[in-house]
Design an enzyme around this catalytic site. Sequence first.
Site, mmCIF file in Angstrom:
data_model
loop_
_atom_site.group_PDB
_atom_site.id
_atom_site.type_symbol
_atom_site.label_atom_id
_atom_site.label_comp_id
_atom_site.label_asym_id
_atom_site.label_seq_id
_atom_site.Cartn_x
_atom_site.Cartn_y
_atom_site.Cartn_z
ATOM 1 C CE LYS A 1 -10.754 -5.468 3.950
ATOM 2 N NZ LYS A 1 -10.475 -6.359 2.796
ATOM 3 C CG ASP B 1 -9.355 -8.827 5.023
ATOM 4 O OD1 ASP B 1 -8.425 -8.021 5.200
ATOM 5 O OD2 ASP B 1 -10.227 -8.673 4.136
ATOM 6 N N GLY C 1 -10.462 -1.492 -0.541
ATOM 7 C CA GLY C 1 -9.376 -1.004 -1.400
ATOM 8 C C GLY C 1 -9.670 0.389 -1.909
ATOM 9 C CB ILE D 1 -14.631 0.493 -3.415
ATOM 10 C CG1 ILE D 1 -14.227 -0.658 -4.325
ATOM 11 C CG2 ILE D 1 -16.097 0.837 -3.578
ATOM 12 C CD1 ILE D 1 -14.890 -1.991 -3.951
ATOM 13 C CE LYS E 1 -7.322 -6.079 6.157
ATOM 14 N NZ LYS E 1 -6.358 -5.509 5.223
ATOM 15 C CB VAL F 1 -13.608 -0.896 4.250
ATOM 16 C CG1 VAL F 1 -14.677 -1.869 3.763
ATOM 17 C CG2 VAL F 1 -13.502 -0.951 5.757
ATOM 18 C CD GLU G 1 -13.164 5.622 1.277
ATOM 19 O OE1 GLU G 1 -13.880 6.590 1.528
ATOM 20 O OE2 GLU G 1 -13.614 4.442 1.213
ATOM 21 C CD GLU H 1 -0.672 -11.660 2.701
ATOM 22 O OE1 GLU H 1 0.501 -11.762 3.082
ATOM 23 O OE2 GLU H 1 -1.159 -10.626 2.205
ATOM 24 C CB VAL I 1 -0.982 0.011 1.196
ATOM 25 C CG1 VAL I 1 -1.828 1.268 1.185
ATOM 26 C CG2 VAL I 1 -1.875 -1.223 1.136
#
Lengths: 430, 430
Positions: B207, B203, B136, B138, B107, B134, B131, B192, B16
């Site tokens: 979220k 995950d 990516g 969007i 997250k 959650v 932002e 992963e 990221v």
Amino acid sequence: MRKEVIQLGILGLGVVGSGTVEVLRRNRESIERKIGARLEIRRIAVRDVNKPRRVAVDHSLLTNNAYDVLDDPQVDIVVELIGGVHPAKEYVLRALENGKPVVSANKELLAKEGADIMMAAGRRHLDFAFEGSVGGGIPIIQPMKNALAGNRIERVMGIVNGTTNYILTKMAEDGTDFEQALKEAQAQGYAEADPGADVNGHDAQYKIAILASIAFTARVRVDDVYCEGITKITRADMEWAKQLGYAVKLVAIAQEVSAKAVQVRVHPALLPLSHPLASVRDVYNAILVRGDAVGDVMFYGRGAGSLPTGSAVVGDIIDVSRNLLFGSGGRVGCTCFDQRYVVPMEQVETSYYVRMRVQDRPNVLAQVAGVFGVHNISISSVVQRQTSPQEAEIVWITHRAPEGAVRHAIAEIQRLPVVMEVCNTLRVEA
Amino acid sequence: MRKEVIQLGILGLGVVGSGTVEVLRRNRESIERKIGARLEIRRIAVRDVNKPRRVAVDHSLLTNNAYDVLDDPQVDIVVELIGGVHPAKEYVLRALENGKPVVSANKELLAKEGADIMMAAGRRHLDFAFEGSVGGGIPIIQPMKNALAGNRIERVMGIVNGTTNYILTKMAEDGTDFEQALKEAQAQGYAEADPGADVNGHDAQYKIAILASIAFTARVRVDDVYCEGITKITRADMEWAKQLGYAVKLVAIAQEVSAKAVQVRVHPALLPLSHPLASVRDVYNAILVRGDAVGDVMFYGRGAGSLPTGSAVVGDIIDVSRNLLFGSGGRVGCTCFDQRYVVPMEQVETSYYVRMRVQDRPNVLAQVAGVFGVHNISISSVVQRQTSPQEAEIVWITHRAPEGAVRHAIAEIQRLPVVMEVCNTLRVEA
């Protein structure tokens, strides 16, 4: 000292106005906590104070003089929901002159007079918010101006008119023709008595002009948007499309061609059934935004209606209220920094569906194919179907070709003695 | 005086982090015009300054001491992209103590320690923006906090984990089993080496805890979110689902039950093929939000990846920068005003798919149906298929029933001598 009450002056109490009042009422407590101040409706200007309303409002709030709202020093935010260019433009400018930020859901005003309005708001560091102008309640303006603002936007493609999408859905699913589907849309309240602005594509034209201006950080004028409606789509086109694996949708497209040039257009198009917009049914809207970093993101929901559009207007009221409380008016202003050239339709390249009636005899296919070939248009698929002993229907799907070349080819094909009629030409999008 | 340069301090330069740097670089000019100030990366803290990077960065920008970023008085915004709870929490709190707003895509941190962090930010009127945590790239957090803020949110339902959606898509479309699909996801870089957090649903659990907290204006703790992964989905379940007209998806659901109670859960579910989430394929994410005014709106796009998540982080940087320039830090703060009770899973009502192996002889169906009946669970459909001379498989789809009743019924059915095995129980959502 921090304001404790924010007073709203509303212009118009029609479909969107009453939805806005209803949303503000229903969720008032929660909205006020999110803002951190009380919200009050100070005054509502309407054409006729005695007309029955969809929402009950205290008669003393109503006035038939817009200037009672615009010039009231107690009004903190003006909410313009009367629609149309005049006198909406004069009202909005007056509000801004009086130092009041404005929330509007007026697509026509914004598309046609956005430059003047954004400039007037910018000069005074006032907000002019317009989430409700495109896509009803679907968040699209705010996301493009904020969450997606790190992207270079390559394309915006959407179904942005619910009425025509309802009509096309009816035609596709029930096999009705355009006239019949329009009547049903009117009976359902999805189409106006005068459906011109919807079925001729102008409503979508306004909306894509707005979205393109944000996407390309350059003012796109309505007149630069190519516009074609859905009135010439027939039952036969619908059947062929379905058979070939396509849906027919009224699409609004804004696409980057180069750093300097863009194309912006509204027209019906065949979309492969796997396309994210192909499955958008009824009055729903969906907008696909392609950014260089984010890739494709899609926003989907009810593109019109009293409460959905009221939701967008109230979202803007919340945003503008926060700016009032924090003294951050004009925080997100106009972003039309650039000049970009809108490519004329003749130069736009896309694929085409061409349906024609021909004499059913040897060599006809070859003759027509020859004309396409001369104009450098290559063919992706062709299907011929006999419709009577002497007559056949041929449907061509071309590869990508410039619109100008296709127009010339079609004109020439129409002159071939063996061709009785070129019934329809529709673009095919991916 | 208005700031002319905003200096960023970044923690972490992994997937990221490098996407964020890349987006900032690519579109720097346009981003700076939108903000109205220059943006500079002042410092980047990494674990190992000599590790090769996905993006080329000036070596002098790197430090392996996070406090070189956190305590640098020149740093205006701290961008936390290291992930995990510790030391991310300590770093974020330090940044806030130093008066710096924070952008994060973390997250897990937010889901587990959001209360402390939001409170620390709120006390100092500083932004904490997330932002990227959650969906990516969007836009979903900002729209829920702004454009949709006028709504009472009734439900949030989403596919929020790309890895598991890729695996389930492979299983559905290629007929592979879970292990094989997981290997392919790993080979594609979508999973992963240790895929636990994805395939076990954690995950998604983080979220939906975040989304539920915003939707219900009440803190939803991770531990209150029921969580079940996709590891027990078999090829047989996929085949049955397809045959019955369903897709199998890992869904995250937050639903209002009453003014005081909500349910929040993550589990695989059968969705009718007409459901908007059923056609979301591969690593794509989609989130459906139902508001009382707006109805259903859906947000769709790439839910992970370097550039998409970088897009979200940069969107937040733009937002926070605007607040710095306008002095409107903390403009949109924490909105967890309420206390809401999270209903235990036993009380959640939904429909169920139950697949079992039974002896193929008369009266078996009646015996099993009898147990469902005793527990007041009515049956929507049942299909039996002989799998060997002595054996049959039965799949039941129930009407809505409380999970507790279904669990009791299944336990009892498992004890029936004619039932060899209850192979799987999956929820069916609409």
